[in-house]
Motif scaffolding. Structure first.
Motif, short mmCIF file in Angstrom:
data_model
loop_
_atom_site.label_atom_id
_atom_site.label_comp_id
_atom_site.label_asym_id
_atom_site.label_seq_id
_atom_site.Cartn_x
_atom_site.Cartn_y
_atom_site.Cartn_z
N GLU A 151 0.83 -1.21 0.00
CA GLU A 151 0.00 0.00 0.00
C GLU A 151 0.86 1.26 0.00
OE1 GLU A 151 -3.49 0.60 0.09
OE2 GLU A 151 -3.54 -1.46 -0.65
N LEU B 19 1.85 6.18 -1.63
CA LEU B 19 2.38 7.36 -0.95
C LEU B 19 3.37 8.15 -1.80
CD1 LEU B 19 3.17 5.93 2.62
CD2 LEU B 19 1.37 7.55 2.03
N ASP C 183 0.66 9.78 7.36
CA ASP C 183 0.51 8.47 8.00
C ASP C 183 -0.70 7.75 7.41
OD1 ASP C 183 2.64 9.07 9.59
OD2 ASP C 183 1.48 9.39 11.42
N THR C 184 -0.60 6.42 7.34
CA THR C 184 -1.70 5.59 6.86
C THR C 184 -1.88 4.43 7.85
OG1 THR C 184 -0.33 4.09 5.53
CG2 THR C 184 -1.06 6.14 4.48
N GLU C 185 -2.70 3.45 7.49
CA GLU C 185 -2.89 2.28 8.36
C GLU C 185 -1.63 1.42 8.46
OE1 GLU C 185 -6.25 -0.01 7.26
OE2 GLU C 185 -7.71 1.52 7.84
#
Length: 298
Positions: free
Chosen positions: A65, A69, A145-147
């Motif tokens: 994922e 970014l 920031d992501t999961e």
């Protein structure tokens, strides 16, 4: 040499000291209990390399994922972590590393996903390792920031109070990094210092094993819980220590452990207690245990 194309960097390493300190010249970060990794990522490429430069990309498919970014070739440095009740669980992430079947990996990536805690950036279209850490942090802060991607939180100046909070939360430790430090691959440097949150507890010795050709023996440790003597791990101790002769006088044929039996062990009556310093506990035992002496006056 192009760092992104070569994909063979070994990360910069830390020296160690015992006590935390305050400093205006350092950033202070949490030392996460996970697997150190360098991630090479672009919209078209994605590779995860371990500290020893092994390709571990297939072990953590959920981290792909991160491709969303970036808009160019980028190298991130950080720690792959699995959280259990908000505390990093090293045994859980180690289990992921040892999985080999693709189906099992995919199931675990959905049921118990990892998080990449990112604390540095080494490349973004060009090499950044000769820039000071303060500039690299500014570049890293551009990424949200992501999961699965979280930037490491850091504070300035107040290292002692920060370490006190780390101890309260039972985290692995703290890292202090000089703000003007450049990134030196595969080098252990006092520009980056780790201070471990070590624990000390008393355990009884219920058995030992040894080889005549070595100056050390392995002591098998246990503790009493609910009227049972439970195995918690083992530690290497020099034979020159007094405890070696003491436990040999307590030999017995059968195991006193309620949950452990293994061939090749000389069991002994669990009468002798000792201080053991260690980093943390896991299902496999104590992490980085060190013998710190006999406990007397029991």
């Amino acid at each position: 040499m192009n760092l992104f194309q070569e994909k063979n960097i070994k990360p910069m390493l830390l020296e160690e000291q015992k006590k935390p300190f305050n400093s205006k010249k350092h950033y202070f970060e949490i030392k996460y209990d996970g697997i150190r990794a360098l991630i090479y990522v672009s919209p078209k490429e994605f590779t995860i390399k371990s500290r020893n430069n092994n390709d571990i990309t297939k072990k953590f498919p959920e981290l792909k994922e991160m491709q969303k970014l970036v808009t160019s070739k980028t190298i991130f440095d950080g720690e792959i972590v699995i959280f259990n009740k908000n505390i990093p669980d090293f045994s859980a992430v180690l289990k992921r590393i040892h999985l080999t079947k693709e189906r099992e990996i995919m199931i675990q990536s959905e049921e118990n996903p990892v998080v990449f805690i990112c604390f540095d950036i080494l490349y973004q279209q060009k090499e950044l390792i000769t820039k000071p850490l303060s500039e690299r942090k500014e570049i890293l802060n551009q990424f949200p920031d992501t999961e699965t991607f979280i930037k490491s939180i850091y504070i300035e100046e107040k290292g002692i109070s920060f370490f006190k909070k780390i101890k309260e939360l039972h985290l692995e430790g703290m890292v202090a990094k000089e703000k003007d430090s450049i990134y030196v691959p595969n080098t252990r440097s006092f520009s980056w210092i780790k201070i471990k949150n070590l624990q000390t507890e008393v355990f009884y010795i219920g058995g030992y094993s040894e080889k005549e050709s070595t100056p050390f023996f392995s002591a098998y440790l246990g503790e009493y819980q609910n009227n049972q003597f439970l195995f918690v791990g083992k530690v290497s101790i020099p034979k020159k220590e007094k405890i070696y002769e003491k436990i040999k006088k307590e030999k017995r044929k059968s195991s006193s452990f309620s949950n452990f039996k293994e061939p090749g062990i000389q069991y002994c009556a669990p009468k002798i207690a000792c201080f053991i310093e260690f980093l943390s506990r896991s299902k496999k035992g104590l992490r980085h245990p060190v013998y710190r002496g006999i406990k007397t006056n029991l």
